[in-house]
Design a protein around this motif. Structure first.
Motif, PDB file in Angstrom:
ATOM      1  N   HIS A   9      16.764 -37.367 -14.285  1.00  0.00           N
ATOM      2  CA  HIS A   9      16.790 -35.920 -14.449  1.00  0.00           C
ATOM      3  C   HIS A   9      17.514 -35.547 -15.741  1.00  0.00           C
ATOM      4  CE1 HIS A   9      15.538 -34.951 -10.217  1.00  0.00           C
ATOM      5  NE2 HIS A   9      15.960 -36.206 -10.048  1.00  0.00           N
ATOM      6  N   ASP A  41      10.046 -36.855  -5.848  1.00  0.00           N
ATOM      7  CA  ASP A  41       9.256 -35.917  -6.651  1.00  0.00           C
ATOM      8  C   ASP A  41       9.762 -34.498  -6.434  1.00  0.00           C
ATOM      9  OD1 ASP A  41       6.858 -33.980  -7.087  1.00  0.00           O
ATOM     10  OD2 ASP A  41       6.190 -35.860  -7.996  1.00  0.00           O
ATOM     11  N   PRO A  42       9.868 -33.701  -7.506  1.00  0.00           N
ATOM     12  CA  PRO A  42      10.399 -32.344  -7.345  1.00  0.00           C
ATOM     13  C   PRO A  42       9.528 -31.426  -6.496  1.00  0.00           C
ATOM     14  CG  PRO A  42       9.614 -32.707  -9.588  1.00  0.00           C
ATOM     15  CD  PRO A  42       9.633 -34.043  -8.912  1.00  0.00           C
ATOM     16  N   TRP A  47       6.291 -26.793 -10.666  1.00  0.00           N
ATOM     17  CA  TRP A  47       6.096 -28.181 -11.060  1.00  0.00           C
ATOM     18  C   TRP A  47       4.635 -28.587 -10.883  1.00  0.00           C
ATOM     19  CZ3 TRP A  47      10.264 -30.895 -12.977  1.00  0.00           C
ATOM     20  CH2 TRP A  47      11.531 -30.399 -12.692  1.00  0.00           C
ATOM     21  N   ASP A  81       8.708 -24.699  -6.202  1.00  0.00           N
ATOM     22  CA  ASP A  81       9.705 -25.207  -5.265  1.00  0.00           C
ATOM     23  C   ASP A  81      10.241 -24.026  -4.454  1.00  0.00           C
ATOM     24  OD1 ASP A  81      12.252 -25.910  -4.112  1.00  0.00           O
ATOM     25  OD2 ASP A  81      12.374 -27.606  -5.499  1.00  0.00           O
ATOM     26  N   VAL A 140      12.026 -34.316 -15.234  1.00  0.00           N
ATOM     27  CA  VAL A 140      12.140 -35.459 -14.321  1.00  0.00           C
ATOM     28  C   VAL A 140      11.185 -36.537 -14.813  1.00  0.00           C
ATOM     29  CG1 VAL A 140      11.895 -36.298 -11.962  1.00  0.00           C
ATOM     30  CG2 VAL A 140      12.709 -33.962 -12.367  1.00  0.00           C
TER      31      VAL A 140
END
Length: 294
Positions: free
Chosen positions: A160, A88-89, A59, A52, A270
């Motif tokens: 989460h 979605d992360p 992720w 990220d 998640v």
């Protein structure tokens, strides 16, 4: 780009497999050959791994579609129609030009898998990846599953947490497969880990442990972790399409018995129901799977 960086080389030397790794490494290329293009075009599922850009967390995410949604659109370019759902992360990373991504196309029907790593470029219909590395892996520890149906599903609201719930711990403890995203100074990678149910041990709501089974001698994943401990795990419910995504840090432990074990510490989780619109059959376990109690 060199096939191996210092982290992978150190693990190869420790395991005494450098010559074997060099042999396997000669299969790594940049061009998507016709057989690889044909394989990609048949797949309904792609796993993508990246960091990220805002938080730095790594992720692994599932991307699914009608076969043909993943395709080669050039000798060194893979295009993907669609992408992850909004919650979605990895959504921010997949919208950021130049993101290093690792992708894994895995076909449980044939126990075949292929990895393509490179830099991402968002496009109106999804995203493209300009390839740095393309290679196939052996079928070891892959469970065979047949695709039963494509099911219309709307992903649920992501849940989460910073610890695994009792139900999530049971889900992980019963898993026979998960996907593992890692990063290094020159890119990202998405890999697969498989075994009989119980091969992943839940030590606590924030700690997992699994044995690193002998593989292709490349030590790409463990080499990445030796230089950057960030990791992302993806567990899928192959019937309901639920995705459990974990991010945290992992380290390799070397036992006196000669076995390697990976210890993962959770930072965030998640869970999304109905994240994947695919329903698969019960597995036929790989004959290579060791006894998890061994």
């Amino acid at each position: 780009m060199e096939v191996y960086h210092a982290g992978s080389r150190a693990l190869q030397e420790r395991a005494g497999v450098r010559e074997a790794a060099d042999h396997v490494g000669r299969s790594v290329g940049q061009d998507i050959k016709p057989v690889a293009a044909a394989f990609l075009a048949l797949q309904p599922l792609l796993v993508v791994g990246a960091a990220d850009p805002a938080t730095g967390g790594v992720w692994a995410s599932p991307v699914a579609g009608t076969p043909g949604f993943v395709r080669a659109t050039g000798p060194r370019r893979m295009s993907v129609t669609g992408g992850v759902h909004a919650g979605d992360p990895l959504a921010p990373a997949l919208a950021t030009p130049g993101t290093h991504v690792g992708t894994l196309a895995l076909d449980p029907r044939t126990r075949r898998r292929m990895r393509l790593n490179g830099r991402l470029r968002p496009v109106p219909e999804g995203f493209a990846v300009d390839a740095d590395r393309i290679f196939s892996n052996c079928p070891k520890y892959l469970q065979k599953r047949d695709l039963c149906a494509t099911v219309p599903r709307t992903p649920g609201t992501p849940r989460h947490g910073t610890e695994l719930t009792v139900r999530q711990r049971q889900f992980v403890a019963e898993a026979d497969t998960f996907f593992l995203a890692t990063v290094h100074g020159q890119g990202a990678d998405a890999g697969h880990r498989g075994g009989n149910p119980g091969f992943v041990r839940v030590l606590s709501p924030r700690e997992l442990l699994w044995r690193d089974y002998p593989g292709n001698s490349m030590f790409l994943t463990l080499g990445n972790l030796a230089t950057d401990p960030r990791a992302g795990l993806l567990f899928l419910d192959w019937t309901t399409g639920t995705a459990l995504q974990l991010t945290g840090e992992a380290r390799t432990e070397f036992g006196a018995d000669g076995q390697r074990r990976v210890h993962f510490t959770l930072a965030a989780a998640v869970e999304t129901e109905g994240a994947v619109p695919l329903r698969w059959s019960a597995p036929a376990y790989s004959p290579a799977n060791p006894d998890p109690a061994g």
